[in-house]
Design a protein around this motif. Structure first.
Motif: not given
Length: 296
Positions: A160-167, A182-201
């Protein structure tokens, strides 16, 4: 950074963890074991890029300038300005590195904290003569290889717009996928946004709570299509950049495109993979464009 974000809920830090000369930060968590764990995920031979495509924009052209220097050689300059088809075609590429429309990795010195950069070095000592002497892209020159884990925070939708991502968001995504970082993993996160297009939302954004969770899990690197909300005034914080990057020492990949990765994970019903980053070996910069790869 303001004092408030440093004090907020005991913001995590690794400034004293690996010594004053450390430039790897949380990349220190990547071991032979974590690399082997990642390599074991490459079974199907499918490769997915996490980078946004880049389109060239011409900036200048014209006759060969006077006073050409020895480097690049005059013949190269001639080809750059005339495009001489009898010889070859060539380019001079210029990047504004910290651009949300270009997938790039932030070096640890990118964001100062009260006049210091990771791991507590005065910025006047770390940034000298326009070159980063401490916490630069030099740390990425040998490449990054480890296990990657996708946490999809909004499957088949977007946050949702303005959602605060928590643990709690991360933990719920782990449970849905049946995985655990696990320790050493790379974390990849999807929120479903395209920042440079959706920033006004009204973008979603990270919280200190989410950053603390990443620090406790010993995440080696963050890469996602959501991150910090752009500050709109003094005193507004950016937990991912001001705490995860600057204090925890966690490199950040901004402007990632994880849509194809999410679709591939859903198709294979696998949310872990081999993560590979072969950055251009630029030394002494605050960031560099990258093409992260997920290999299944």
């Amino acid at each position: 950074m303001t004092t408030s974000i440093q004090q907020a809920a005991a913001a995590p830090t690794n400034w004293a963890r690996w010594g004053r000369d450390d430039e790897l930060g949380t990349l220190n968590f990547i071991t032979d074991e974590s690399r082997q764990r990642g390599v074991a995920e490459a079974k199907a031979g499918r490769v997915v890029s996490l980078a946004l495509p880049l389109d060239l924009v011409p900036l200048a052209g014209g006759p060969i300038p006077s006073g050409v220097s020895a480097m690049p050689a005059p013949v190269m300059q001639m080809m750059n300005f005339t495009g001489s088809p009898a010889l070859a075609f060539t380019d001079v590429l210029m990047f504004n590195t910290h651009n949300v429309a270009m997938t790039h990795i932030d070096a640890l010195a990118h964001i100062p904290v009260d006049g210091k950069v990771y791991p507590g070095i005065p910025q006047a000592e770390a940034i000298v003569g326009g070159t980063v002497k401490q916490g630069s892209t030099t740390a990425f020159a040998d490449g990054i290889v480890t296990r990657g884990v996708l946490l999809d925070l909004a499957p088949d939708s977007r946050l949702d717009p303005g959602h605060s991502i928590t643990a709690a968001d991360f933990q719920a995504a782990e449970q849905r996928a049946g995985v655990q970082l696990q320790s050493g993993d790379a974390l990849i996160v999807r929120g479903g946004w395209v920042v440079f297009k959706d920033f006004k939302d009204g973008l979603p954004g990270m919280t200190i709570d989410a950053v603390r969770w990443m620090a406790e899990r010993e995440v080696s690197l963050y890469c996602g299509d959501v991150g910090d909300r752009p500050p709109t005034g003094p005193g507004q914080s950016m937990p991912l950049h001001q705490v995860a990057l600057a204090q925890v020492g966690m490199p950040l990949i901004d402007g990632a495109d994880v849509s194809t990765l999410a679709a591939t994970c859903s198709d294979l019903q696998r949310w872990t993979f081999l993560f590979v980053l072969g950055a251009i070996p630029v030394r002494g910069a605050t960031g560099v464009p990258v093409n992260p790869l997920a290999i299944f």
